[in-house]
Design a protein around this motif. Sequence first.
Motif, PDB file in Angstrom:
ATOM      1  N   ASP A 443       0.826  -1.209   0.000  1.00  0.00           N
ATOM      2  CA  ASP A 443       0.000   0.000   0.000  1.00  0.00           C
ATOM      3  C   ASP A 443       0.860   1.258   0.000  1.00  0.00           C
ATOM      4  O   ASP A 443       0.527   2.257  -0.669  1.00  0.00           O
ATOM      5  CB  ASP A 443      -0.926   0.000   1.223  1.00  0.00           C
ATOM      6  CG  ASP A 443      -2.007  -1.072   1.134  1.00  0.00           C
ATOM      7  OD1 ASP A 443      -2.220  -1.615   0.026  1.00  0.00           O
ATOM      8  OD2 ASP A 443      -2.620  -1.385   2.177  1.00  0.00           O
ATOM      9  N   GLU A 444       1.963   1.206   0.753  1.00  0.00           N
ATOM     10  CA  GLU A 444       2.843   2.373   0.816  1.00  0.00           C
ATOM     11  C   GLU A 444       3.503   2.626  -0.539  1.00  0.00           C
ATOM     12  O   GLU A 444       3.612   3.774  -0.994  1.00  0.00           O
ATOM     13  CB  GLU A 444       3.896   2.166   1.895  1.00  0.00           C
ATOM     14  CG  GLU A 444       4.925   3.292   2.012  1.00  0.00           C
ATOM     15  CD  GLU A 444       4.287   4.635   2.357  1.00  0.00           C
ATOM     16  OE1 GLU A 444       4.916   5.676   2.064  1.00  0.00           O
ATOM     17  OE2 GLU A 444       3.171   4.658   2.915  1.00  0.00           O
ATOM     18  N   LEU A 445       3.962   1.577  -1.175  1.00  0.00           N
ATOM     19  CA  LEU A 445       4.563   1.727  -2.499  1.00  0.00           C
ATOM     20  C   LEU A 445       3.535   2.248  -3.508  1.00  0.00           C
ATOM     21  O   LEU A 445       3.864   3.091  -4.353  1.00  0.00           O
ATOM     22  CB  LEU A 445       5.124   0.378  -2.973  1.00  0.00           C
ATOM     23  CG  LEU A 445       6.337  -0.147  -2.206  1.00  0.00           C
ATOM     24  CD1 LEU A 445       6.705  -1.529  -2.702  1.00  0.00           C
ATOM     25  CD2 LEU A 445       7.522   0.805  -2.362  1.00  0.00           C
ATOM     26  N   ARG A 446       2.315   1.752  -3.404  1.00  0.00           N
ATOM     27  CA  ARG A 446       1.269   2.236  -4.300  1.00  0.00           C
ATOM     28  C   ARG A 446       0.959   3.709  -4.018  1.00  0.00           C
ATOM     29  O   ARG A 446       0.748   4.496  -4.949  1.00  0.00           O
ATOM     30  CB  ARG A 446       0.006   1.390  -4.123  1.00  0.00           C
ATOM     31  CG  ARG A 446      -1.082   1.726  -5.139  1.00  0.00           C
ATOM     32  CD  ARG A 446      -2.334   0.914  -4.889  1.00  0.00           C
ATOM     33  NE  ARG A 446      -2.100  -0.513  -5.090  1.00  0.00           N
ATOM     34  CZ  ARG A 446      -2.102  -1.408  -4.126  1.00  0.00           C
ATOM     35  NH1 ARG A 446      -2.308  -1.032  -2.864  1.00  0.00           N
ATOM     36  NH2 ARG A 446      -1.890  -2.671  -4.378  1.00  0.00           N
ATOM     37  N   ARG A 447       0.945   4.077  -2.722  1.00  0.00           N
ATOM     38  CA  ARG A 447       0.672   5.470  -2.379  1.00  0.00           C
ATOM     39  C   ARG A 447       1.789   6.378  -2.874  1.00  0.00           C
ATOM     40  O   ARG A 447       1.535   7.477  -3.403  1.00  0.00           O
ATOM     41  CB  ARG A 447       0.524   5.615  -0.860  1.00  0.00           C
ATOM     42  CG  ARG A 447      -0.061   6.943  -0.413  1.00  0.00           C
ATOM     43  CD  ARG A 447       0.178   7.177   1.060  1.00  0.00           C
ATOM     44  NE  ARG A 447       1.604   7.353   1.341  1.00  0.00           N
ATOM     45  CZ  ARG A 447       2.268   8.486   1.144  1.00  0.00           C
ATOM     46  NH1 ARG A 447       1.661   9.553   0.647  1.00  0.00           N
ATOM     47  NH2 ARG A 447       3.543   8.559   1.412  1.00  0.00           N
ATOM     48  N   GLN A 448       3.029   5.926  -2.706  1.00  0.00           N
ATOM     49  CA  GLN A 448       4.150   6.733  -3.173  1.00  0.00           C
ATOM     50  C   GLN A 448       4.138   6.908  -4.679  1.00  0.00           C
ATOM     51  O   GLN A 448       4.569   7.942  -5.209  1.00  0.00           O
ATOM     52  CB  GLN A 448       5.471   6.088  -2.738  1.00  0.00           C
ATOM     53  CG  GLN A 448       5.721   6.146  -1.241  1.00  0.00           C
ATOM     54  CD  GLN A 448       7.020   5.475  -0.847  1.00  0.00           C
ATOM     55  OE1 GLN A 448       7.810   5.086  -1.719  1.00  0.00           O
ATOM     56  NE2 GLN A 448       7.255   5.348   0.456  1.00  0.00           N
ATOM     57  N   ALA A 449       3.646   5.901  -5.373  1.00  0.00           N
ATOM     58  CA  ALA A 449       3.616   5.981  -6.831  1.00  0.00           C
ATOM     59  C   ALA A 449       2.504   6.897  -7.328  1.00  0.00           C
ATOM     60  O   ALA A 449       2.551   7.366  -8.469  1.00  0.00           O
ATOM     61  CB  ALA A 449       3.446   4.591  -7.428  1.00  0.00           C
ATOM     62  N   THR A 450       1.511   7.172  -6.475  1.00  0.00           N
ATOM     63  CA  THR A 450       0.348   7.946  -6.928  1.00  0.00           C
ATOM     64  C   THR A 450       0.131   9.229  -6.140  1.00  0.00           C
ATOM     65  O   THR A 450      -0.832   9.951  -6.432  1.00  0.00           O
ATOM     66  CB  THR A 450      -0.929   7.086  -6.832  1.00  0.00           C
ATOM     67  OG1 THR A 450      -1.092   6.650  -5.475  1.00  0.00           O
ATOM     68  CG2 THR A 450      -0.842   5.870  -7.749  1.00  0.00           C
ATOM     69  N   HIS A 451       0.978   9.519  -5.170  1.00  0.00           N
ATOM     70  CA  HIS A 451       0.779  10.716  -4.348  1.00  0.00           C
ATOM     71  C   HIS A 451       2.078  11.512  -4.231  1.00  0.00           C
ATOM     72  O   HIS A 451       3.185  10.955  -4.327  1.00  0.00           O
ATOM     73  CB  HIS A 451       0.278  10.340  -2.938  1.00  0.00           C
ATOM     74  CG  HIS A 451      -1.138   9.846  -2.937  1.00  0.00           C
ATOM     75  ND1 HIS A 451      -1.486   8.602  -3.386  1.00  0.00           N
ATOM     76  CD2 HIS A 451      -2.301  10.458  -2.532  1.00  0.00           C
ATOM     77  CE1 HIS A 451      -2.798   8.431  -3.265  1.00  0.00           C
ATOM     78  NE2 HIS A 451      -3.315   9.549  -2.752  1.00  0.00           N
ATOM     79  N   ASP A 452       1.920  12.769  -3.997  1.00  0.00           N
ATOM     80  CA  ASP A 452       3.055  13.667  -3.825  1.00  0.00           C
ATOM     81  C   ASP A 452       3.717  13.408  -2.479  1.00  0.00           C
ATOM     82  O   ASP A 452       3.038  13.332  -1.446  1.00  0.00           O
ATOM     83  CB  ASP A 452       2.580  15.110  -3.920  1.00  0.00           C
ATOM     84  CG  ASP A 452       3.712  16.099  -3.698  1.00  0.00           C
ATOM     85  OD1 ASP A 452       4.678  16.054  -4.472  1.00  0.00           O
ATOM     86  OD2 ASP A 452       3.614  16.891  -2.740  1.00  0.00           O
ATOM     87  N   GLY A 453       5.031  13.259  -2.499  1.00  0.00           N
ATOM     88  CA  GLY A 453       5.741  12.907  -1.277  1.00  0.00           C
ATOM     89  C   GLY A 453       5.729  13.984  -0.228  1.00  0.00           C
ATOM     90  O   GLY A 453       5.806  13.697   0.971  1.00  0.00           O
ATOM     91  N   LEU A 454       5.622  15.276  -0.609  1.00  0.00           N
ATOM     92  CA  LEU A 454       5.666  16.380   0.346  1.00  0.00           C
ATOM     93  C   LEU A 454       4.292  16.672   0.930  1.00  0.00           C
ATOM     94  O   LEU A 454       4.128  16.750   2.152  1.00  0.00           O
ATOM     95  CB  LEU A 454       6.231  17.632  -0.329  1.00  0.00           C
ATOM     96  CG  LEU A 454       6.252  18.895   0.524  1.00  0.00           C
ATOM     97  CD1 LEU A 454       7.178  18.704   1.731  1.00  0.00           C
ATOM     98  CD2 LEU A 454       6.687  20.107  -0.319  1.00  0.00           C
ATOM     99  N   THR A 455       3.299  16.847   0.069  1.00  0.00           N
ATOM    100  CA  THR A 455       1.991  17.305   0.537  1.00  0.00           C
ATOM    101  C   THR A 455       1.001  16.174   0.812  1.00  0.00           C
ATOM    102  O   THR A 455       0.002  16.376   1.517  1.00  0.00           O
ATOM    103  CB  THR A 455       1.363  18.227  -0.514  1.00  0.00           C
ATOM    104  OG1 THR A 455       1.124  17.473  -1.718  1.00  0.00           O
ATOM    105  CG2 THR A 455       2.292  19.391  -0.825  1.00  0.00           C
ATOM    106  N   GLY A 456       1.248  14.994   0.253  1.00  0.00           N
ATOM    107  CA  GLY A 456       0.316  13.885   0.430  1.00  0.00           C
ATOM    108  C   GLY A 456      -0.865  13.927  -0.519  1.00  0.00           C
ATOM    109  O   GLY A 456      -1.714  13.029  -0.498  1.00  0.00           O
TER     110      GLY A 456
END
Length: 604
Positions: A443-456
């Motif tokens: 889930d974290e890898l998927r979130r990182q691939a689809t979300h901005d690392g700074l703002t979320g």
Amino acid sequence: MRTQLRRDPALIALAAASVLLVACLLTGTGGVRLFWSALPGYDLLIWIFSRRVAALPGLPADARRFWRRSAQAAVLFVAGDLSQTAVAWLHPGPAAAVPNSFQAAAILAGSCWLIWVMLTHPTHLPSTAVKVRFWLDAGAVLIGAGVLIWLLLLPHTGIGGAPVALLLGTVIIAFTGFSAVKLVLSGNAPLNVLAAAPMLAAAVIQGGVGALVTADGTHQRLLLAAQILPAALLALGPRLQEHSARLDPVRAVRPARRPYSLLPYTTLVGLFAALPVVLRDGLGPDVWLLLSGLAATTALVVVRQLLAFRENAALLSELGTQREHFRSLLAHSTDITSIVDVTGALTYVTPATERLLGKSPAAVLGTTVMSHIHPDDLPVFATAMDTLRAAPNASVSYQVRYAHADGSWRWLDVVSRNLLHLPSVGGYVSNARDATQARLLQDELRRQATHDGLTGLANRALFDARLAAAASHQIAAVLLVDLDDFKMVNDTHGHHAGDAVLVGVAERLAASVPVGGTAARIGGDEFAVLLPGSDVRDADAVARRFLDLLDVPVLVDGHQLRVRASVGVVDGDPKAAEALLQRADARMYATKRETQMAQMSSSS
């Protein structure tokens, strides 16, 4: 198959001819001549039908060999009966009913040939121990059956009766004994029960009736009519085997073996039952014969039983070892093995339940499996159960969250199989493995691939994907947001302050977007909002809420930093995504220029 048998012209003709012959012999029409003229015809049918079975495609080699040898024996029967046919026509009378020497020799040779074929027919027994048990059972049956046969024939014939007929009857029934032993005990009989039943019955009838035939003509009509029946039954057997083998050549000759046989014990019961009958006339040769056979049969059965006891003890010991090994594996396994009945209740769980979920097996048993699954994952579980119920032995894999005793949730990888059809199980068997860490990482890898690392917020890739998915709507609104003078914040207060400002802006933007919308950071200080199914009026309301929230300064290192933004709002057909974004971008820069012009006018 029953329909095929009822419509078989050969069987219909055989039955009709046999009924007609019996009627003629009972009324005295034709007499001995008719009997011996018809008998070679039955022998010829045995030869024809046996060769037809042997020629069937797909028949196992050992079964093919048996039927070829049976056809050869039928040739001897034809030759012997034809010789008696000649005697009956040349010397008619009651004496013609008694077999001549050549006929007796031919029948004896054919019977011995069949006995040898049966003895040498492969048993396909898997081990030496099984072979020993087989021959012990066979010996007990053959000895006991031989004694009973002799006692059955002896009262009717006497020592000085018809020795040739007695010998033939004994040999024929001995063949019956061998056939029965092979059929019941070996598990590799060359014929199935349907074909064997009439042939075995024929041998018994022929052996009993043949011993009663004498030269004085007593009850000649009845005896001759009775001997037609075994002849017809012997011809019927291979024809039935042919029909069975055409449907399934292998299964027709190799039915499933039973793990044990009651035949030796049945024979022993028969010997004990015969003892009171034989003892009525006092001690004589028949009594000593019966006692000898009883002793020999009992000894073989006892030896066989002792071997069985020893094997059972070894099997129980091995079973205990395997059970202990199995229990140890389950007790120390990291996977949960469970059984769920048709009502969804847990009927069995392994100790791993306590290690993975913090719940003891006793606390889980009897509860429904659904009560332990996260509500959001119940549709996944229901779909898996529908797949399992579709067919016996069906299997399915799925991943759901199970409740832990501490209130948290654990992701489990589950593999389930439908074993309701097994009486020893009677439920759905599942193996579950902890997949929490793997799922969180995924889930974290998927979130990182689809979300901005700074703002979320969603990144450009996810925003484009959501915009493409919005094509199912007739209209969508897009907001593009660009921060004004953001470079000054970085130059004056540093990049860390700029990052804090971006985070604060993202929080305010996310708070302004209604459910179903997507807020994204698509560039350095550029943001976007997608509102599927909304028009420009809805988008203007979102923009106003955002700008109102943006009036509140962002606190960075004790400094209150005010941030201004330009927002471009448009709506249109989401299928034309690129054009929609270009219009939103143009509108945003137009708004920025209007703001700058207003600022310049106010300053002048």
